[in-house]
Write an enzyme that holds these catalytic residues in place. Sequence first.
Site, PDB file in Angstrom:
ATOM      1  N   GLY A  82       0.852  -1.188   0.000  1.00 47.26           N
ATOM      2  CA  GLY A  82       0.000   0.000   0.000  1.00 47.26           C
ATOM      3  C   GLY A  82       0.879   1.225   0.000  1.00 47.26           C
ATOM      4  O   GLY A  82       2.059   1.128   0.334  1.00 47.26           O
ATOM      5  N   HIS A 121       7.741  -7.248  -4.129  1.00 47.97           N
ATOM      6  CA  HIS A 121       6.403  -7.691  -4.572  1.00 47.97           C
ATOM      7  C   HIS A 121       6.482  -9.033  -5.301  1.00 47.97           C
ATOM      8  O   HIS A 121       6.784  -9.051  -6.508  1.00 47.97           O
ATOM      9  CB  HIS A 121       5.789  -6.626  -5.493  1.00 47.97           C
ATOM     10  N   GLU A 124       4.092 -10.806  -6.279  1.00 47.71           N
ATOM     11  CA  GLU A 124       2.937 -11.000  -7.174  1.00 47.71           C
ATOM     12  C   GLU A 124       3.170 -10.450  -8.573  1.00 47.71           C
ATOM     13  O   GLU A 124       2.435 -10.791  -9.489  1.00 47.71           O
ATOM     14  CB  GLU A 124       1.679 -10.371  -6.549  1.00 47.71           C
ATOM     15  N   LYS A 132     -11.256 -13.502 -14.789  1.00 47.28           N
ATOM     16  CA  LYS A 132     -11.507 -13.843 -16.196  1.00 47.28           C
ATOM     17  C   LYS A 132     -10.790 -15.128 -16.634  1.00 47.28           C
ATOM     18  O   LYS A 132     -11.366 -15.958 -17.328  1.00 47.28           O
ATOM     19  CB  LYS A 132     -11.034 -12.681 -17.067  1.00 47.28           C
TER      20      LYS A 132
END
Length: 516
Positions: free
Chosen positions: A57, A171, A173, A372
């Site tokens: 964040g 990070h 991800e 998706k």
Amino acid sequence: MSAGQKGILVVDMGAQYAQLIARRVREAHVWSQIAPPDRALEIAREMELGGIILSGGPASVYAPDAPSLTEEILELGVPVLGICYGLQWLVQALGGTVVPADKHEYGRTSVQVRRDEHIFEAVAGRTVVWMSHADRVEALPEGFEVYASSNDCPFAAIGNPERGAFGVQFHPEVTHTVRGREILQNFVWRVCGLEASWRPDSIVQREIEKIQGQVGDDGEVVLGLSGGVDSSVAALIVHRAIGDRLHCIFVDNGLLRLGERESGEALFGQHLNMDLTVVDASAQFLEKLAGVRDPEAKRKVIGHEFVEVFREEAKRFTNARFLGQGTLYPDVIESVNVHGGNTAVIKSHHNVGGLPEDLEMDLVEPLRELFKDEVRDIGRHLGLSDVLVDRQPFPGPGLAVRCLGELTAERLESLRLADRIVTSEIEAEGLHEGLWQYFAVLLPVRSVGVMGDARTYEEACAIRVVQSEDAMTADWVLLPQELLAKISNRIINEVRGINRVVLDISSKPPSTIEWE
Ligand code: XMP
């Protein structure tokens, strides 16, 4: 909410990365859901909790209004992984200290793994990671050890295996972190001990049971089919759950692409053998949209009219108390903040933001918790053809959000023809395979041109071509010059009302994929 299996709670500490983290966990075939900090504890207690990831964040943990959550979250008896801000929050909560860094770290950095176990199992040596932080950990809480460090960041990864608490300053991800997937997989599989059981067959089974429970023995569902992958997969799941008590409605709202209505009819009526009604509501939609130029207003009008059509159709059935929709998890998060959380509303997705309060129909949304790529996998699993599954996404409000300014039948027709030229030329070159979306946008900007000997004063059309993994971020794509030239020539020569073609070279963020 419970998935009937243990999952990971991703606490959104204000980053756009929370969704990406949740997806990465799903890619490891483990269920995940996102919660804002103020509801994290409550949601953690409701779900079958297997572990917690605290996202990054933009804030500083020591700032007065920094997102925080109750420290009780650390006492639930499951492992916790803090990422970036999440790591710093964890450190502070457990008695360590976080201070502003003299040197900000941003971008690719190499870290040296110091302990190749737990979250770093089989990730030894030096590896490239993505850093983005302005604060640093100064002192570790008791019981924590260093798992990896970089030149500027001695605590690039830390952990206290006794407590099941770990943190990474980088990070994992994002794809720039080369071994990021493995680190996250290590956390969910090894540290949390979760089974890789979130797969198409178990997801479909779970949704079928949910729908059967919700709709009961005699309820009927009216479902809007658009011809895209989401509503098709939703229809297939509902059909499996309740058979011919599903009534599919294909609405021609006057905002479809060329030939779309005919291909929808052929696929669902003939091939998939579902009860399908095609409603031509184009006049009704265009009348309500006359003079509406504001993007959000357009979306609201369209959402409203769709519901009106479905309501009207539902009257034909005795027990059609349910409205089926192919709403996806990102639609829910982008429109209404999934649990009332931190992420800002960017666009009201027509199938989420635009529903009236007095709908009087319950929603059946079998894809509401799915991304998706999961929907595409399920589509294949249920036997949909690759052509349909891999079709480029088309927004619910259709050409309305690509026809900027006033929506008239003439302008929509120009856009339809220009769009067909863009798509058919790209497909003819076989370039569509690596693309997320490629389409035309009609701009309400008139400029002077010359056609033969005559002056023209007509509108401009933009070519939008993007690559993306999940529509949360997207990069613009440069097509070969000859192809662009061909598309441009064809549009200007063949489409009335357009005398100029421009190229959209903006990525998301800060732009969005659609123009409205
Ligand atoms: P944006 O423009 O927000 O779009 O970057 C992200 C993706 O979502 C699609 N999109 C929609 N899909 N209903 C939908 O079902 C909508 O209202 C809607 N608006 C945008 C868009 O085509 C892109 O793939």
